[in-house]
Design an enzyme around this catalytic site. Structure first.
Site, PDB file in Angstrom:
ATOM      1  CG  LEU A   1      27.477  16.783  -8.342  1.00 56.28           C
ATOM      2  CD1 LEU A   1      28.361  17.945  -7.773  1.00 56.28           C
ATOM      3  CD2 LEU A   1      28.030  16.832 -10.114  1.00 56.28           C
ATOM      4  CB  ALA A   2      27.125  11.548  -4.581  1.00 50.64           C
ATOM      5  N   GLY A   3      25.627  10.194  -6.842  1.00 49.94           N
ATOM      6  CA  GLY A   3      25.095   9.045  -7.474  1.00 49.94           C
ATOM      7  C   GLY A   3      25.319   8.787  -8.917  1.00 49.94           C
TER       8      GLY A   3
ATOM      9  CG  HIS B   1      23.844  30.072   1.018  1.00 48.94           C
ATOM     10  ND1 HIS B   1      23.861  31.253   0.861  1.00 48.94           N
ATOM     11  CD2 HIS B   1      24.560  29.329   0.576  1.00 48.94           C
ATOM     12  CE1 HIS B   1      25.066  31.144  -0.012  1.00 48.94           C
ATOM     13  NE2 HIS B   1      25.385  30.029  -0.204  1.00 48.94           N
TER      14      HIS B   1
ATOM     15  CB  SER C   1      26.750  32.287  -6.042  1.00 52.45           C
ATOM     16  OG  SER C   1      27.971  31.784  -5.573  1.00 52.45           O
TER      17      SER C   1
ATOM     18  NE  ARG D   1      28.147  28.305   1.806  1.00 51.08           N
ATOM     19  CZ  ARG D   1      27.949  27.670   0.838  1.00 51.08           C
ATOM     20  NH1 ARG D   1      27.275  26.276   1.215  1.00 51.08           N
ATOM     21  NH2 ARG D   1      28.395  27.709  -0.445  1.00 51.08           N
TER      22      ARG D   1
ATOM     23  CG  HIS E   1      22.446  26.187   1.015  1.00 47.07           C
ATOM     24  ND1 HIS E   1      21.901  25.982  -0.231  1.00 47.07           N
ATOM     25  CD2 HIS E   1      24.112  25.851   0.946  1.00 47.07           C
ATOM     26  CE1 HIS E   1      22.770  25.943  -1.109  1.00 47.07           C
ATOM     27  NE2 HIS E   1      23.915  25.809  -0.455  1.00 47.07           N
TER      28      HIS E   1
ATOM     29  CD  GLU F   1      22.534  18.129   0.910  1.00 49.57           C
ATOM     30  OE1 GLU F   1      22.538  18.279  -0.051  1.00 49.57           O
ATOM     31  OE2 GLU F   1      21.780  18.889   1.748  1.00 49.57           O
TER      32      GLU F   1
ATOM     33  CG  LEU G   1      29.295  21.599  -6.454  1.00 47.16           C
ATOM     34  CD1 LEU G   1      29.659  22.731  -7.536  1.00 47.16           C
ATOM     35  CD2 LEU G   1      28.291  20.983  -6.550  1.00 47.16           C
TER      36      LEU G   1
END
Lengths: 223, 250, 645
Positions: free
Chosen positions: C44-46, C267, C285, C338, C408, C432, C448
Site C-alpha cells: 500500500l505504501a510503496g 494480534h 480478522s 489488540r 502480526h 509499516e 491500511l
C-alpha cells in the site's frame, strides 16, 4: 474491423461462431420438420413438395447461400480457434484435466470434425444428387416434382448406411448439447434466472433433433 | 501419513525438465500441502540435494502466488481454496501425488514448479484500472451505487490473479481472469467511463500474449479458488460486442 | 548529543500540515522527469507512492520480491480501513481519530504525524472509491461502516473480509497505469540487498534478480523503503513467507536509525499453533470481535477436561463460562485494543484456563447467530468462517472458534522525521517499514490507512521538498566506486554464506531464533529473559555462520540463499529488539514488561522517564548500538493511563 480471420480478436471469433451456430440450429429445426413429413405421408407428396419449395423458392435460394456461408465460417473459425488453442499449451500435462465441467464441451472439435465428414457424405448422397444427379420425377396435382422421398427411402433401406447415419446424429446431438447454451454465453446472454432455462432448452433441443432425425430412417427401415 | 510424490523438476527456463519421484513419511493430516513440501525440502537439504522450487508467499489464500497443478487439478482436489490452504487430510494415506507447474505458452516455467505470470500484469497494464490520478476526486458518497451492483463487482474483484483458470482450461484461455477485471469496473459508475476502451485493450493484449480462446467449458469456474463466476465472461463478451458496435471508435 | 530533528512544522496542530504544504519547495514539471526515485516495495505504501510519484512526472523505479506488484502482503489485511468521514453521524472528527490513535498507541507516537494521518484519512476513501474499489455498501447505495477495536465510533470502511486486497489492487491499478505510461519501471522478483550512499546521501541500491541470480546496480536521486514489517523474526507470524527485514536492516547498517524495534503487535485473533512443521499462522480478522464473544471456562477442571477431549465447548453451561474481556473491561468489552485483548488471553491460558492445546481461547458466535440469524453472520464473515473450517476442519457456526494471539505487525521501524525522511539524507521510509504513527500499539484498520496516507498523500509532497535541492544533480553513473564497492560487498556476503557448507538448514536456525524471540521478546518480557535472549541470539548467530548449509550457488533461482540472507539479518535484528525491550523499563502498548504492571495486572507506563522514541544507531558489527532519544511532546492531548474499563 480487420479483414483477415486470423487477426479477429478471440472474442469476435467466438461471437461469430455462436451467431453462425445459432443460424445452423434454426436450420436444423426446419430440416427436421421437412423430413418428418416422410413419417406422416406415405405418398411422399408432402415431402417432395416441401423439398422442391426449399430448393427453388428465390428467398430460400438466398438463404441457401447464407447457409453454406454459415457452415463454412463456423467450420473455418472453429478450426482456427482450435489450432490457436493447441498452440497456447505447447507442453501438455502428465495428468490431464480432471475438472468437473460439461463433458461434451471438451470434445467440440472432435464431434465437429465427425459432423463435417458426415456433412460432406450427406451432401453427396442427397443434396448434389438433387442438384446434379438423376432423381426420378413424380407428378403431384399435375406438376412434376423430383421424387427426393424415394431417394431417401432407398438409402434408408441400406443397413450400413443407417448405422453410420445414426452414429453421426448421436454425435451431432452431443455437439448441439454444448453448442446451444454456449452460443448464448458467447453472445453475453448469461443471467442467473434465464441461463438454467436456456441450458434446459438446449438439452431438450439436442435430444429432439437427434432423436427426430434418427426415428425417420428407423421407421422407414422397419416398416 | 506417507506419500509418493512425482514432481516436475526443471533447472531453468531453457532446460528440458523431467519428473522425479520422492517419498515423504509421517506427515500429519493437519499439515498443509506446502508444509509437506517444506518437510520434503528440509529432508533434501539434509541429504545435500537441491530443494524443489515452488512459488508461495502469504500462505493464507489471498496473494495468489502459489501455483501447483496436483493430480490434474490446479490447487489440488479441494474446492474453492488455494493450494496453501489445502491440508493433507484431503489425500489418502499412501497415495501417489503428481505435481506439475501451470502449463501455458503465456506462463513459461522459470524453475521446477515456478512459472512466470507477468503476462497477467501486462493485461492489467493494458487497461485494468480506472485512470484517475491521486487527488482531486469527488467525495466517496457523491455517487450512490446499488448494493447489488457493488456486491457483484466485489465478487469479480475477489480474483487473486493466481492463473488457475488458465492452468485448468484445455485451451489455456485467460478469459476468466480478464473478464473478472472488466466486470469489476463495468459494474461501477467510476469504471463505466472508460469501459469501452478498457475491454478492447485488455482483450487485444490477452490475444497478443498467446492465451487460448474460450470455448465455454467452464473448467475455470470449477477450479477458481475464489469461485469467480463465468457470468463475468458473458458480461465481458457483452461489453466487447457493445464496444465494437458502438458508433465511435473508442 | 542527539542528531534527531523531527522537523515538525510550526503552528497549531490542526494547521501544521497545511502550513507545511504552503511553505514547502516543489519541483517544476520539466525538472521532474530528470529526477529518478527508487521505491522498494509495492504494498500500500510503496505501490501508492510509486504510482503517485509517476503521475507527478518523476522517473520512478519500483522493486518487489514477488512475481507481481499485486502480491505484496498488504493484500492479506482483512478487516478494514479507518477514516473520519463521520458518515454514520456518530460523532467522529479528525481530532477523535487522532486522539484514539495516540491513546491506542499508549502515548508513544508523535502528535504531528498522527494528526496528519487522521487529516488525510478521508481523502484515502475518496481516492479508493474513484479507483473502483468495491467497498461494502448499504441498500441506500452509500458506503457502509463497521466498528473496530479501540474506538467508540463506526469509522471503518471495508470490502468484505478482503479490504487489504481491494485497496492494494486499487494501488496496483494506479501503478499499472503508470508502468504502461512509462513513468514507472517495474522490477519484479528483485530483492534489495544494499543501499548505496554517495557524499552522505542515499543514491541507489544493489539488488539481486532472484531469477537469474545477477546483482544489479540502480541509481536514484532519492530512495524510498516501503518493505513492510520484520515480524518474521519470530518465524511464526501472520506475515507472508517472503516478508523480511533485510532492506530496513541494510539501511540501519548504513546509518539510518532504527526506532522502537521492540514494539511488536500481537494480534489476538489467530488460529492457534498446531504442530512443529507449521510454517505460518493464519489471522482471523479482528472484525470478528464485533459479533463474537471471547471466553474460557470459569472452572479449571472444565478447561482440563476440554483439553483432554472429555468435554466439548458447547457442554459448558452459560454460567460456567468466563467472558473475561467483558468482565474486565465492561466499557469496551470484546472490542478492547489488540494488545489488551492479547495479554488477557495469555493471562487466562497461563493461569491454566486455556482450551485446545492449552494455548487457545474461544471466540463464540452463538449469541449473535441467535440474535441476528445465521444469514447475517454468514454475510458478514462467511469467507472467514470458511477459511477457518478449511484449516481446522471444524464448523464455527456450530462450535466456537479457537483463537490465540500471534505476531502480526511492527510499530517499530526505521526512524523518520515529519517528512518521512530517515537520518540518511534522501532516504525515506513509508508504511509499516517506518515507526512513525502507531506508537507502542496500533489500532485495528489503521495500518491500511497509514500505508496509503504515506504513499498517496504524504510522500508526493515531502519528497519534493527534498528533491527541489536535487534539480542540478545529473543522473550518476552506476560505475562510480560507491556502486562497485556496494556490489562487491553484497557478492562477498553471498559467497561467504554459500561457502559455510555446514550441516543445518536455514529454517532450522530460523525456528530456533523464533522460539527465543517468542519466549523472551514476545507478549511478556522481563529483564532476566531479555538478557538471556541477547546471549542466546549471539550464540545462535555464531553457530549460524559456522554451520548453515545452503545448497546450490549464486546463479539462478536459489531460495535457500535468499532465506539465508534474511535470517542472518533477523539474527542481528532480534538482538536489537531485545536490547530495546530491555532499555524500556516500563510497559506500554505491545511492549509488556512483567516487572512493570499495576496490581490489577494492567500495563504500567513510566511517562517521566520513557516518554521518548528510542532510535538506535548502528556502530559496527559486534559493537553495542547507540541509543538516541526523541522526546515526545504532547501539547494537544492529556497524557493519562489508558483505560478501557
Amino acid at each position: 474491423m480487420s479483414s483477415s480471420a486470423l487477426t479477429f480478436s478471440s472474442v469476435t471469433k467466438k461471437i461469430v461462431m455462436s451467431l453462425m451456430g445459432l443460424f445452423l440450429i434454426i436450420f436444423l429445426l426446419v430440416h427436421l420438420t421437412v423430413n418428418l413429413f416422410l413419417l406422416f405421408d406415405p405418398t411422399r407428396e408432402l415431402f417432395n413438395v416441401a423439398a422442391h419449395f426449399m430448393a427453388t423458392n428465390p428467398v430460400l435460394k438466398i438463404m441457401e447461400i447464407s447457409l453454406f456461408a454459415g457452415f463454412i465460417i463456423h467450420i473455418l473459425f472453429g478450426l482456427i480457434l482450435q489450432i490457436q488453442n493447441w498452440l497456447a499449451r505447447p507442453k501438455r500435462y502428465k495428468v490431464e484435466g480432471y475438472s468437473h465441467t460439461s463433458f461434451f464441451s471438451k470434445f467440440m472439435i472432435h464431434t465437429g470434425i465427425v459432423i463435417l465428414i458426415f456433412l460432406v457424405l450427406h451432401l453427396l448422397d442427397f443434396y448434389f444428387k438433387l442438384k446434379f444427379g438423376d432423381v426420378p420425377n413424380m407428378i403431384i396435382h399435375g406438376h412434376e416434382y423430383p421424387d427426393m422421398g424415394l431417394v431417401v427411402i432407398e438409402k434408408f433401406s441400406i443397413t450400413s448406411f443407417i448405422i453410420i447415419y445414426i452414429i453421426a446424429l448421436i454425435i451431432l446431438g452431443f455437439h448441439l448439447h454444448h453448442a446451444f447454451q454456449s452460443a448464448f454465453q458467447s453472445l453475453g446472454l448469461n443471467h442467473t434466472k434465464y441461463t438454467p432455462v436456456i441450458k434446459a432448452l438446449g438439452t431438450i433441443y439436442s435430444i429432439v433433433v437427434a432423436l427426430g432425425f434418427i426415428i425417420i430412417p428407423l421407421y422407414i427401415y422397419f416398416y | 501419513m506417507d506419500f509418493t510424490l512425482k514432481i516436475w523438476k526443471q533447472a531453468n527456463s531453457k532446460a528440458k525438465g523431467k519428473f522425479e519421484t520422492f517419498k515423504v513419511k509421517d506427515i500429519s493430516a493437519d499439515c498443509s500441502f506446502l508444509e509437506m513440501l517444506d518437510i520434503l525440502n528440509e529432508d533434501l537439504i539434509d541429504k545435500v540435494q537441491l530443494p524443489i522450487n515452488f512459488d508461495h508467499d502469504c500462505r493464507e489464500g489471498i496473494c495468489g502466488m502459489c501455483s501447483l497443478y496436483i493430480n490434474g487439478r490446479p490447487h489440488g482436489p479441494d474446492q474453492g481454496i488455494t493450494v496453501c490452504q489445502m491440508h493433507m487430510r484431503n489425500f489418502k494415506n499412501g497415495s501417489k501425488i503428481v505435481i506439475e507447474p501451470w502449463r501455458s505458452k503465456a506462463f513459461p516455467v522459470i524453475k521446477d514448479l515456478m512459472v512466470d505470470r507477468s503476462a497477467f500484469d501486462e493485461i492489467i497494464q493494458a487497461g485494468g484500472y480506472v485512470s484517475v490520478t491521486t487527488g482531486g476526486v469527488p467525495d466517496a458518497n457523491s455517487i450512490p451505487i446499488r448494493k447489488e451492483l457493488a456486491d457483484l463487482s466485489m465478487d469479480a474483484a475477489a480474483c487473486i490473479g493466481c492463473g488457475a483458470c488458465v492452468a485448468t482450461c484445455k485451451n489455456a484461455s485467460a478469459m476468466l481472469f480478464v473478464s473478472a477485471k472488466v466486470s469489476q469496473f463495468a459494474l461501477l459508475p467510476q469504471g463505466k467511463v472508460e469501459a469501452k476502451r478498457r475491454v478492447q485493450a485488455m482483450v487485444a493484449k490477452m490475444d497478443e500474449l498467446g492465451f487460448g480462446n474460450c470455448t465455454n467449458t467452464y473448467a475455470c469456474e470449477a477450479e477458481c479458488p475464489k469461485n469467480i463466476s463465468v457470468s463475468n465472461i458473458a458480461r465481458m463478451n457483452r461489453e466487447f460486442l457493445g464496444a465494437k458496435l458502438g458508433a465511435q471508435k473508442a | 548529543m542527539t542528531r534527531l530533528d523531527s522537523k515538525i512544522p510550526e503552528g497549531p496542530l490542526a494547521q501544521k500540515w497545511s502550513n507545511y504544504k504552503s511553505k514547502q519547495n516543489l519541483v517544476n514539471p520539466a525538472n521532474k522527469r530528470k529526477i529518478d526515485i527508487i521505491v522498494v516495495g509495492t504494498g500500500l505504501a510503496g505501490g501508492a507512492a510509486a504510482a503517485s510519484l509517476g503521475e507527478l512526472g518523476f522517473n520512478v523505479k519500483n522493486f518487489c520480491i514477488q512475481d507481481s506488484p499485486r502480491r505484496a502482503h498488504s493484500i492479506a489485511a482483512q478487516g478494514g480501513i479507518n477514516a473520519t468521514k463521520n458518515y454514520p453521524n456518530d460523532g467522529d472528527t479528525v481530532y477523535r481519530l487522532f486522539y484514539d490513535t495516540i491513546k491506542g498507541g499508549d502515548y508513544r507516537a508523535r502528535e504531528a504525524n498522527v494528526y496528519r494521518l487522521a487529516e488525510v484519512s478521508s481523502n484515502i476513501i475518496d481516492q479508493c472509491v474513484a479507483q473502483g474499489v468495491p467497498f461494502a455498501r448499504e441498500y441506500s447505495g452509500l458506503l457502509d461502516n463497521r466498528s473496530f477495536g479501540g474506538a467508540l465510533v463506526s469509522r471503518t470502511f471495508y470490502a468484505r473480509g478482503q479490504t487489504g486486497q481491494q485497496l492494494l489492487l486499487g494501488a496496483y491499478g494506479a501503478l499499472s497505469k503508470e508502468i504502461k505510461k512509462g513513468t514507472v519501471k517495474m522490477y519484479t522478483r528483485s530483492e534489495m540487498l544494499d543501499l548505496v550512499i554517495i557524499d552522505g546521501k542515499a543514491r541507489g541500491i544493489i539488488t539481486r534478480n532472484v531469477v537469474t541470480g545477477e546483482l544489479e546496480r540502480h541509481f536514484a536521486h532519492a530512495v524510498v523503503i516501503a518493505t513492510g514489517g520484520y515480524g518474521n523474526v519470530f518465524f511464526l507470524s501472520t506475515l507472508a513467507m517472503n516478508s523480511n527485514g533485510t532492506a530496513a536492516w541494510t539501511a540501519y547498517k548504513k546509518g539510518a536509525f532504527f526506532a522502537n524495534p521492540s514494539m511488536v503487535q500481537i494480534h489476538p485473533t489467530c488460529i492457534p499453533v498446531h504442530g512443529d512443521y507449521q510454517s505460518k499462522l493464519t489471522l482471523m480478522s479482528e472484525s470478528l470481535r464485533n459479533d463474537g464473544r471471547i471466553w474460557v471456562p470459569k472452572n479449571k477442571e472444565d478447561a482440563e477436561k476440554i483439553r483432554k477431549g472429555e468435554l466439548k465447548p458447547n457442554d459448558i453451561a452459560e454460567e460456567n463460562r468466563d467472558y473475561y474481556l467483558e468482565r474486565r473491561y465492561p466499557a469496551f468489552g470484546n472490542l478492547v485494543p489488540r494488545d489488551v485483548a492479547s495479554r488477557a488471553a495469555k493471562e487466562r491460558c497461563d493461569a491454566g484456563y486455556g482450551v485446545g492445546s492449552g494455548l487457545a481461547v474461544y471466540l463464540d458466535f452463538k449469541e449473535s447467530i441467535g440474535r441476528l440469524g445465521k444469514d447475517v453472520i454468514e454475510a458478514r464473515y462467511g469467507n472467514l468462517f470458511q477459511m477457518y473450517e478449511k484449516i481446522v476442519d471444524d464448523n464455527p457456526y456450530e462450535t466456537p472458534m479457537m483463537i490465540y494471539p500471534a505476531i502480526h505487525y511492527n510499530m517499530g521501524g526505521i526512524w523518520v522525521d515529519y517528512e518521512l525522511q530517515t537520518t540518511i539524507p534522501n532516504l525515506f521510509a513509508a508504511g509499516e517499514a517506518n515507526f512513525s504513527d502507531h506508537g507502542a500499539n496500533r489500532l485495528g484498520a489503521s495500518a491500511l490507512m497509514q500505508g496509503l496516507s504515506d504513499g498517496y498523500f504524504v510522500l508526493p509532497y515531502t519528497l519534493q521538498n527534498c528533491l527541489s535541492e536535487e534539480i542540478r544533480v545529473p543522473r550518476m553513473s552506476n560505475d562510480l566506486p560507491e556502486f562497485v564497492e556496494a556490489e562487491n560487498n553484497v557478492r562477498e556476503r553471498l559467497e561467504g554464506l554459500l561457502s559455510i557448507k555446514g550441516t543445518k538448514t536455514v529454517d532450522h536456525f530460523h525456528k530456533r531464533l523464533g522460539k527465543i524471540m517468542w519466549e523472551h521478546v514476545g507478549m511478556g518480557r522481563n529483564e532476566e529473559g531479555l538478557k538471556k535472549a541477547i546471549e542466546q541470539i549471539k550464540e545462535l548467530r555464531q553457530e549460524f555462520h559456522k554451520d548453515v548449509r545452503i545448497p546450490g550457488d549464486m546463479t539462478g533461482v536459489n531460495t535457500e540463499l535468499e532465506k539465508a540472507v534474511r535470517v542472518s539479518d533477523f539474527l542481528e535484528l532480534g538482538e536489537l529488539m531485545a536490547r530495546d525491550a530491555l532499555n524500556r523499563n516500563e510497559s506500554c502498548g505491545g511492549h509488556f514488561r512483567e516487572e512493570y504492571r499495576t496490581e490489577e495486572g494492567e500495563a504500567m507506563r513510566n511517562d517521566d522517564e520513557y516518554k521518548y522514541v528510542a532510535a538506535w544507531e548502528f556502530s559496527g558489527d559486534d559493537k553495542e548500538p547507540v541509543m538516541h532519544k526523541e522526546p515526545l511532546v504532547f501539547e494537544n492531548i492529556e497524557v493519562k493511563q489508558r483505560d478501557y474499563k
